[in-house]
Design an enzyme around this catalytic site. Sequence first.
Site, mmCIF file in Angstrom:
data_model
loop_
_atom_site.group_PDB
_atom_site.id
_atom_site.type_symbol
_atom_site.label_atom_id
_atom_site.label_comp_id
_atom_site.label_asym_id
_atom_site.label_seq_id
_atom_site.Cartn_x
_atom_site.Cartn_y
_atom_site.Cartn_z
ATOM 1 N N GLU A 1 0.830 -1.206 0.189
ATOM 2 C CA GLU A 1 0.221 0.164 0.005
ATOM 3 C C GLU A 1 0.848 1.195 -0.016
ATOM 4 O O GLU A 1 1.902 1.240 0.580
ATOM 5 C CB GLU A 1 -0.904 0.035 1.342
ATOM 6 C CG GLU A 1 -2.082 0.648 1.223
ATOM 7 C CD GLU A 1 -3.051 0.718 2.388
ATOM 8 O OE1 GLU A 1 -3.388 -0.731 2.802
ATOM 9 O OE2 GLU A 1 -3.210 1.584 3.118
ATOM 10 N N ASP B 1 -0.061 5.160 0.642
ATOM 11 C CA ASP B 1 -1.144 6.185 0.932
ATOM 12 C C ASP B 1 -0.890 7.599 1.060
ATOM 13 O O ASP B 1 -0.053 8.093 1.691
ATOM 14 C CB ASP B 1 -1.619 5.566 2.253
ATOM 15 C CG ASP B 1 -1.943 4.426 2.513
ATOM 16 O OD1 ASP B 1 -2.592 3.607 1.597
ATOM 17 O OD2 ASP B 1 -1.809 3.852 3.693
ATOM 18 N N GLU C 1 -3.362 10.161 3.098
ATOM 19 C CA GLU C 1 -4.859 10.369 3.711
ATOM 20 C C GLU C 1 -5.064 11.930 4.178
ATOM 21 O O GLU C 1 -4.119 12.385 4.746
ATOM 22 C CB GLU C 1 -4.814 9.322 4.853
ATOM 23 C CG GLU C 1 -5.200 8.017 4.213
ATOM 24 C CD GLU C 1 -4.971 7.049 5.407
ATOM 25 O OE1 GLU C 1 -5.566 5.900 5.533
ATOM 26 O OE2 GLU C 1 -3.961 6.894 6.237
#
Length: 317
Positions: free
Chosen positions: A124, A126, A128
Amino acid sequence: MPISANKLLFVQCLISCVTVAISAGHGHFSPPILPRFTDLFPHLTFNGSYSEFFGGPTKVRPSNDGSRIDLILDKSSGSGFVSKDHYYYGFFSAAIKLPPDYTAGVVVAFYMSNADVSPHTHDEIDFELLGHEKRKEWALQTNVYGNGSSTGREEKFYLWFDPTQEYHRYSILWNQHHIVFLVDNIPIREVNHSQAMSGAYPSKPMAVYSTIWDGSKWATHGGKRPVDYKYAPFQVSFTELEMDGCKWNRTMPVPLCSKNGQDDQSSSDPITGDEFVSLSQQQKVGMEQVRKSFMFYSYCEDRARFSVLPPECNERK
Ligand SMILES: *[C@@H]1O[C@H](CO)[C@@H](O)[C@H](O)[C@H]1NC(C)=O
Ligand SMILES: *[C@@H]1O[C@H](CO)[C@@H](O)[C@H](O)[C@H]1NC(C)=O
Ligand SMILES: *[C@@H]1O[C@H](CO)[C@@H](O)[C@H](O)[C@H]1NC(C)=O
């Protein structure tokens, strides 16, 4: 005695003065002018490259020409869309305009993952964006997981602009050399594919996700400010969507993939050129400027959490 008390006061003042300077500092930071990676790649449309991930057609709203997609969070659910393809390395970007006003507890995410195909060894990368009760105070969290690693490698930043007023570009460069997180083409974080990262370096094809959801339990002040649905619906807009990389042909073993439908077995780095292999001196200076002024958390400095810091933390200076 008085001397150390003075020193303590001085240190406290330093900390609070810097904090005040930063929170008052939106707009006073002149972002460095750096090469615009986002100008190098075509903009994609919803129908051509994405599909609904969750939330249904009332909450996933592409514009007529598909160049912009709005997502809605309300009391019944959040929403999201996902790329039709998985990519093995490449450049991935979106221009995002965040919902205004009171957004504590709201999370907008732009990320890559392969949890759908590798639930136990997933990778992953990310971005955010964490809402706030004051519109300018959105925070940006970045994270990297590799091969099912459970170690969060979070770094958190304040932004040098109000992300609810205009579109800003959030981009991920991911190749065999490094992962670079960029905001408006300014690198804010580099994760090298070093010996120390080894197994924790994302190394399998991933899809690209854009979502908005309820992060009441953790997103703002550690969960003390949940989403207040009095302010719903929360709407986020995505445009200038870019994904240029090695598309994974699922009939083939992982490293074989195709760019523009053509098999290219000679290289797994679809985006070639020196500018993607390492950051320029200018980019490094820009990155350090942002990190010095706007980064407020790095896992590499969290000795309360790690009695032994993850090995890659010792590589950087
Ligand atoms: C990923 O994890 C699996 C299962 O734990 C392991 O067999 C594999 O060698 C790991 N791959 C890398 C690249 O570390
Ligand atoms: C995937 O690879 C197979 C075998 O080489 C090929 O026949 C097929 O056309 C490829 N699919 C795509 C979408 O490129
Ligand atoms: C990544 O590697 C390059 C080249 O060795 C080095 O200059 C840079 O400082 C490294 N970045 C980090 C974050 O360790």
